[in-house]
Design an enzyme around this catalytic site. Sequence first.
Site, PDB file in Angstrom:
ATOM      1  N   CYS A 215      -4.435  -4.154  -0.893  1.00 40.38           N
ATOM      2  CA  CYS A 215      -4.650  -4.446  -2.200  1.00 40.38           C
ATOM      3  C   CYS A 215      -5.742  -5.663  -2.145  1.00 40.38           C
ATOM      4  O   CYS A 215      -5.397  -6.713  -1.376  1.00 40.38           O
ATOM      5  CB  CYS A 215      -3.455  -4.765  -2.919  1.00 40.38           C
ATOM      6  SG  CYS A 215      -3.582  -5.543  -4.570  1.00 40.38           S
TER       7      CYS A 215
ATOM      8  N   CYS B 287      -3.810  -9.151  -3.737  1.00 35.67           N
ATOM      9  CA  CYS B 287      -2.874  -9.955  -3.147  1.00 35.67           C
ATOM     10  C   CYS B 287      -3.056  -9.695  -1.638  1.00 35.67           C
ATOM     11  O   CYS B 287      -2.210 -10.365  -0.898  1.00 35.67           O
ATOM     12  CB  CYS B 287      -1.549  -9.761  -3.791  1.00 35.67           C
ATOM     13  SG  CYS B 287      -0.861  -8.109  -3.209  1.00 35.67           S
TER      14      CYS B 287
ATOM     15  N   CYS C 132      -0.140  -1.842  -6.947  1.00 36.48           N
ATOM     16  CA  CYS C 132       0.584  -2.340  -5.947  1.00 36.48           C
ATOM     17  C   CYS C 132       1.708  -3.016  -6.160  1.00 36.48           C
ATOM     18  O   CYS C 132       1.950  -3.614  -7.346  1.00 36.48           O
ATOM     19  CB  CYS C 132      -0.509  -3.627  -5.550  1.00 36.48           C
ATOM     20  SG  CYS C 132       0.180  -4.724  -4.559  1.00 36.48           S
TER      21      CYS C 132
ATOM     22  N   CYS D 171       1.684  -7.062  -6.596  1.00 32.59           N
ATOM     23  CA  CYS D 171       1.338  -8.039  -7.686  1.00 32.59           C
ATOM     24  C   CYS D 171       0.853  -7.191  -8.797  1.00 32.59           C
ATOM     25  O   CYS D 171       0.384  -7.762  -9.829  1.00 32.59           O
ATOM     26  CB  CYS D 171      -0.171  -8.511  -7.190  1.00 32.59           C
ATOM     27  SG  CYS D 171      -1.463  -7.218  -6.774  1.00 32.59           S
TER      28      CYS D 171
ATOM     29  N   CYS E 135      -6.246   8.816  -4.787  1.00 36.10           N
ATOM     30  CA  CYS E 135      -7.530   8.388  -5.007  1.00 36.10           C
ATOM     31  C   CYS E 135      -7.684   6.954  -5.483  1.00 36.10           C
ATOM     32  O   CYS E 135      -7.473   6.814  -6.625  1.00 36.10           O
ATOM     33  CB  CYS E 135      -7.989   9.384  -5.975  1.00 36.10           C
ATOM     34  SG  CYS E 135      -9.647   9.416  -6.329  1.00 36.10           S
TER      35      CYS E 135
END
Length: 166
Positions: free
Chosen positions: A82, A85, A130, A133, A153
């Site tokens: 991510c 984070c 995510c 976060c 995707c």
Amino acid sequence: MTKREFLGMASVGVVAAALVGRVALTIGDTERADTGFRVRHTDAEWRARLSPASYNVLRKDATEQPFSSPLVNEHRPGKFACAGCDQPAFSSSTKYDSHTGWPSFWDSLPGAIFKRPDFTMARMRTEVRCSSCGSHLGHIFDDGPKPTNYRYCMNGVALAFHAAQA
């Protein structure tokens, strides 16, 4: 019930679902900044930490233009994390070319993401966020390859690539 009555009721249902989805996303945006996630920042802190493109995707649920991310053509061994984070979310071993213009994977790393309904396009999709976060990463579809038949995707600006150490 006539066909006309049925179609009228179905249309109302679609509009109501879209409105509920928009309200949930608005509530979610507020909650993401304050509670429930290991990594938390204020909106001003997110803006300072992220590029404008990443901020728009991760925090405002935007979608980048297809074929705009260099990660579409990233094929080295490693992990995709991510961008908000740095929590690893996808392994390069599950990445494939979906020919859609976005980095695509057939599976995520265990516990790295969560899914929720998204009605913003007047049809139900499944959004991927995510788990650390709460940032928006992309969407999942059921038209991917075996063994999962899923296509995660993802927006390239929502990810950071970390090459495996040799």
